[in-house]
Write a protein that holds these residues in place. Sequence first.
Motif, PDB file in Angstrom:
ATOM      1  N   HIS A 124       0.872  -1.192  -0.047  1.00 17.59           N
ATOM      2  CA  HIS A 124       0.010  -0.081   0.075  1.00 17.59           C
ATOM      3  C   HIS A 124       1.133   1.215  -0.113  1.00 17.59           C
ATOM      4  N   PHE A 125       0.456   2.345  -0.644  1.00 10.41           N
ATOM      5  CA  PHE A 125       0.938   3.557  -0.508  1.00 10.41           C
ATOM      6  C   PHE A 125       0.357   4.718  -0.279  1.00 10.41           C
ATOM      7  N   ALA A 126       0.711   5.726   0.476  1.00  9.21           N
ATOM      8  CA  ALA A 126      -0.097   6.725   1.086  1.00  9.21           C
ATOM      9  C   ALA A 126      -0.905   7.591   0.076  1.00  9.21           C
ATOM     10  N   GLY A 127      -2.240   7.456   0.564  1.00 15.94           N
ATOM     11  CA  GLY A 127      -3.119   8.101  -0.419  1.00 15.94           C
ATOM     12  C   GLY A 127      -3.742   9.244  -0.011  1.00 15.94           C
ATOM     13  N   SER A 128      -3.563  10.083   1.068  1.00 15.73           N
ATOM     14  CA  SER A 128      -4.176  11.289   1.245  1.00 15.73           C
ATOM     15  C   SER A 128      -4.055  12.213   0.052  1.00 15.73           C
ATOM     16  N   LEU A 129      -4.825  13.333   0.357  1.00 13.33           N
ATOM     17  CA  LEU A 129      -5.059  14.250  -0.812  1.00 13.33           C
ATOM     18  C   LEU A 129      -3.610  14.940  -0.718  1.00 13.33           C
ATOM     19  N   TYR A 130      -2.957  14.996   0.415  1.00 14.69           N
ATOM     20  CA  TYR A 130      -1.608  15.815   0.429  1.00 14.69           C
ATOM     21  C   TYR A 130      -0.433  14.915  -0.491  1.00 14.69           C
ATOM     22  N   ARG A 131      -0.544  13.486  -0.064  1.00 19.84           N
ATOM     23  CA  ARG A 131       0.433  12.622  -0.532  1.00 19.84           C
ATOM     24  C   ARG A 131       0.242  12.464  -2.162  1.00 19.84           C
ATOM     25  N   LEU A 132      -1.227  12.481  -2.670  1.00 17.09           N
ATOM     26  CA  LEU A 132      -1.307  12.329  -3.834  1.00 17.09           C
ATOM     27  C   LEU A 132      -0.873  13.515  -4.565  1.00 17.09           C
ATOM     28  N   GLU A 212      -2.059   8.032   7.616  1.00 19.82           N
ATOM     29  CA  GLU A 212      -2.417   8.295   5.951  1.00 19.82           C
ATOM     30  C   GLU A 212      -3.551   7.309   5.482  1.00 19.82           C
ATOM     31  N   ARG A 213      -4.191   7.495   4.550  1.00 16.11           N
ATOM     32  CA  ARG A 213      -5.200   6.569   3.767  1.00 16.11           C
ATOM     33  C   ARG A 213      -4.271   5.552   2.960  1.00 16.11           C
ATOM     34  N   PRO A 214      -4.496   4.274   3.313  1.00 11.04           N
ATOM     35  CA  PRO A 214      -3.693   3.358   2.358  1.00 11.04           C
ATOM     36  C   PRO A 214      -4.364   3.086   1.209  1.00 11.04           C
ATOM     37  N   ILE A 215      -3.588   2.922  -0.005  1.00  9.48           N
ATOM     38  CA  ILE A 215      -4.252   2.485  -1.295  1.00  9.48           C
ATOM     39  C   ILE A 215      -3.463   1.479  -1.805  1.00  9.48           C
ATOM     40  N   MET A 228      -6.712   5.209 -14.163  1.00 11.99           N
ATOM     41  CA  MET A 228      -7.446   6.109 -13.589  1.00 11.99           C
ATOM     42  C   MET A 228      -6.476   6.755 -12.455  1.00 11.99           C
ATOM     43  N   LEU A 229      -5.620   6.302 -11.883  1.00 18.78           N
ATOM     44  CA  LEU A 229      -4.811   6.811 -10.736  1.00 18.78           C
ATOM     45  C   LEU A 229      -3.999   7.814 -11.807  1.00 18.78           C
ATOM     46  N   ASN A 230      -3.553   7.580 -12.664  1.00 15.66           N
ATOM     47  CA  ASN A 230      -2.588   8.471 -13.487  1.00 15.66           C
ATOM     48  C   ASN A 230      -3.544   9.688 -13.840  1.00 15.66           C
ATOM     49  N   GLN A 231      -4.643   9.637 -14.340  1.00 17.47           N
ATOM     50  CA  GLN A 231      -5.548  10.648 -14.797  1.00 17.47           C
ATOM     51  C   GLN A 231      -5.751  11.565 -13.638  1.00 17.47           C
ATOM     52  N   VAL A 232      -6.110  10.898 -12.434  1.00 18.15           N
ATOM     53  CA  VAL A 232      -6.347  11.658 -11.286  1.00 18.15           C
ATOM     54  C   VAL A 232      -5.117  12.651 -10.714  1.00 18.15           C
ATOM     55  N   LEU A 233      -4.010  12.042 -10.793  1.00 12.84           N
ATOM     56  CA  LEU A 233      -2.622  12.721 -10.700  1.00 12.84           C
ATOM     57  C   LEU A 233      -2.634  13.833 -11.772  1.00 12.84           C
ATOM     58  N   ASN A 234      -2.830  13.435 -12.881  1.00 12.86           N
ATOM     59  CA  ASN A 234      -2.685  14.802 -14.193  1.00 12.86           C
ATOM     60  C   ASN A 234      -3.768  15.783 -13.724  1.00 12.86           C
ATOM     61  N   VAL A 235      -4.888  15.472 -13.233  1.00 11.06           N
ATOM     62  CA  VAL A 235      -5.702  16.473 -12.939  1.00 11.06           C
ATOM     63  C   VAL A 235      -5.330  17.549 -11.664  1.00 11.06           C
ATOM     64  N   LEU A 236      -4.707  16.812 -10.689  1.00 12.47           N
ATOM     65  CA  LEU A 236      -4.076  17.363  -9.545  1.00 12.47           C
ATOM     66  C   LEU A 236      -3.186  18.043 -10.098  1.00 12.47           C
ATOM     67  N   GLN A 237      -2.143  17.740 -10.942  1.00 16.35           N
ATOM     68  CA  GLN A 237      -0.961  18.490 -11.570  1.00 16.35           C
ATOM     69  C   GLN A 237      -1.298  19.946 -12.134  1.00 16.35           C
TER      70      GLN A 237
END
Length: 253
Positions: A124-132, A212-215, A228-237
């Motif tokens: 699992h990796f850390a999946g809070s909004l801060y870590r994402l 932290e929220r584990p993903i 989908m994860l990469n797309q979410v990260l693209n939006v955050l970026q």
Amino acid sequence: MAKFVVMLRVKDGMFFAEEWLACFEKIADEIVVLDNGSTDGTYEKLKSHPKVVDIIQTEGYNEGRDKNLLYQRVRLRKPDWCLWIDIDEIFEPELTRAHFDELMNSKVFTKFAFRRFHFMDREHFAGSLYRLNYSAGHDRIMWRENPSGYFQNLIIDSPNVKGIKGLKYNTNFRLKHLGYINKELVDKKADIYRQIIPEKEDIFQSMYLKGERPIKWIDERHHVKTVMLNQVLNVLQMTHLIPKVIRKIKSAF
């Protein structure tokens, strides 16, 4: 074929050494190491590996000094492309040398950036909004070697290479950062940092990933959840980039 040299600065990284070598022996042409006083067998382990073509030692904690010294030794190997990485960071397993050759054959880009995920345990990796938000930022870089490149001379937290001109491309290549999965090693790292910047205790505590929220991590690059994860990260970026662009436009006028 382009010559790809990986540079590693390490101290007491035996916990990760086997896994790290298994990753980078299939990607790099050569590995150049700076060992900052290991006492756990890390130096001997790395020195014996056939891909490690040079290994030097220093004493006393100084990231900027060590990275620039390491970079000097790397340049003696006449690389076409370089990557600086830590021993607790490995690429997702489906990436092969062919993936990196495709990047290095580019006639347009001089830098390629990779996303890094902080793992809480092996699965699992850390999946809070801060870590994402952090993972969205592509904070590891592979670059086409150029004499203009250098590292900032900072005792701690000397960041990615500076001075490499040209365009950067943010890839969807993922790095697993495993450094937080072992509490004993986190304690040691925090103690080192505490001696240098004691006023940053809040940062040291964040290394334990408490609350932290584990993903669940998925190794398959083309799995629907990975895409989908990469797309979410693209939006955050994009939420970070747009304000920067606006500020630059305003400053120009």
